[in-house]
Enzyme design. Structure first.
Site, PDB file in Angstrom:
ATOM      1  N   CYS A   1     -22.643 -46.231 -20.084  1.00 45.17           N
ATOM      2  CA  CYS A   1     -23.836 -45.489 -19.675  1.00 45.17           C
ATOM      3  C   CYS A   1     -23.947 -44.117 -20.331  1.00 45.17           C
ATOM      4  CB  CYS A   1     -23.860 -45.328 -18.157  1.00 45.17           C
ATOM      5  SG  CYS A   1     -24.017 -46.907 -17.276  1.00 45.17           S
TER       6      CYS A   1
ATOM      7  N   HIS B   1     -29.843 -40.467 -17.278  1.00 46.79           N
ATOM      8  CA  HIS B   1     -29.552 -41.882 -17.475  1.00 46.79           C
ATOM      9  C   HIS B   1     -30.118 -42.661 -16.298  1.00 46.79           C
ATOM     10  CE1 HIS B   1     -27.608 -45.693 -17.638  1.00 46.79           C
ATOM     11  NE2 HIS B   1     -26.772 -45.417 -16.648  1.00 46.79           N
TER      12      HIS B   1
ATOM     13  N   ASN C   1     -31.424 -50.734 -15.285  1.00 43.16           N
ATOM     14  CA  ASN C   1     -30.427 -49.927 -15.988  1.00 43.16           C
ATOM     15  C   ASN C   1     -30.108 -50.600 -17.316  1.00 43.16           C
ATOM     16  OD1 ASN C   1     -28.134 -48.651 -16.948  1.00 43.16           O
ATOM     17  ND2 ASN C   1     -27.048 -48.645 -14.993  1.00 43.16           N
TER      18      ASN C   1
END
Length: 335
Positions: free
Chosen positions: A115, A262, A292
């Site tokens: 991530c 993020h 995501n």
């Protein structure tokens, strides 16, 4: 010393939209449960048999970014490719993009920071440019999650979160030290590595062992996440990384024109927004539409925000991420 600035951006997501209602047909879940916990309404998943991969999506996003930068593939000096879902265990996707785009025999580096991958990749590209080694660096974040998810009730807490997609940016040299990337800040805490992990295949759980066991209950090659623990750490580390970047540049939270966090969980982003007293116009989120997308999430969101006119010349833009590793970081830039 030179500075580096983003001169072109682009993104690519598959056409196939998977809604929360679609997921409820695969596993015991529902739209309200998913939205309440994650803020996600839908995500894009590559259709089986389409031939799309992390590398191919990254190449498509890169083409757009290079064109918008006013460059050609031959002007790119180096490739940095961030992903946790490479097409092959090795080699990495960076060299595949070099081949797909028929680029010169430039160097290609893969970054495996999940991530935080795009933040780390930007930092690497920025240093290559600031030292004078390269003039134009292509930075890509791309993920093909859907092929590696446990799409049963057993895996629902993770599988409902992730989507497929890619984004790319061209980072170019500038002699204007007031514009571009002002600073980057990177951190890790490996003692929490197993709180968000895919354990196999790996040298500890290698292919022959998996094939020999053929155990349908072996979940080691599916993502595992200790959700509450990750959430609690994320809100702390997100804040620390942003504060560190602001202090390094002698600016305040009120000076932020656009924060691109993020896209891990809308609840995390909302917590950070509230903590720093930012308005809706100062934060851009799109997790509700894409889920995501890990290393691709920040660059997809950044590109969308720019396309919608939400980022303008001289804006102070803050990028921040937290994820598996644990790793986290921030990038502060003047547009």
């Amino acid at each position: 010393m030179y500075n580096s600035k983003i001169t072109g951006m682009g993104y690519f997501v598959p056409d196939n939209i998977v809604t929360n209602d679609d997921l409820s047909k695969m596993m015991d879940t529902n739209d309200a449960w998913i939205q309440e916990r994650t803020g996600i309404k839908e995500r894009r998943w590559i259709k089986e048999g389409s031939g799309e991969t992390s590398a191919s999506m990254g190449a498509k996003a890169a083409k757009i970014a290079i064109e918008r930068a006013g460059l050609t593939k031959d002007d790119i000096d180096f490739i940095v490719f961030a992903t946790l879902s490479p097409d092959m265990y090795f080699p990495g996707c960076g060299v595949q993009v070099q081949d797909i785009l028929d680029m010169p025999t430039i160097g290609a580096l893969d970054v495996r920071n999940q991530c935080s991958g795009f933040i780390y990749s930007l930092s690497v590209a920025d240093q290559f440019i600031k030292t004078g080694m390269y003039k134009n660096v292509l930075v890509i974040g791309s993920e093909f999650h859907s092929g590696g998810l446990d799409k049963t009730t057993r895996g629902r807490s993770v599988s409902v979160i992730f989507g497929d997609g890619a984004g790319a940016a061209v980072l170019s040299r500038t002699e204007d030290n007031t514009k571009g990337i002002l600073s980057s800040h990177l951190h890790s805490e490996g003692k929490h590595a197993r709180e968000l992990v895919v354990e196999g295949p790996s040298i500890a759980h290698w292919v022959p062992e998996i094939l020999e066991a053929n155990d349908p209950n072996d979940t080691s090659y599916y993502p595992y996440m200790n959700g509450q623990f990750v959430f609690k750490n994320a809100v702390v580390r997100f804040s620390e990384a942003i504060i560190e970047g602001l202090k390094a540049n002698n600016v305040e939270a009120s000076d932020i024109d656009m924060l691109i966090p993020h896209q891990a969980n809308l609840r995390i982003a909302q917590f950070i927004q509230k903590k720093f007293g930012l308005s809706d116009d100062q934060v851009y989120n799109n997790i509700m539409n894409y889920g995501n997308t890990t290393a691709a999430s920040i660059i997809i969101a950044l590109t969308e925000a720019w396309e919608k006119g939400k980022i303008k010349d001289n804006d102070l833009v803050v990028l921040a991420a937290f994820g598996s590793g644990f790793t986290w970081g921030s990038v502060i830039m003047r547009w």
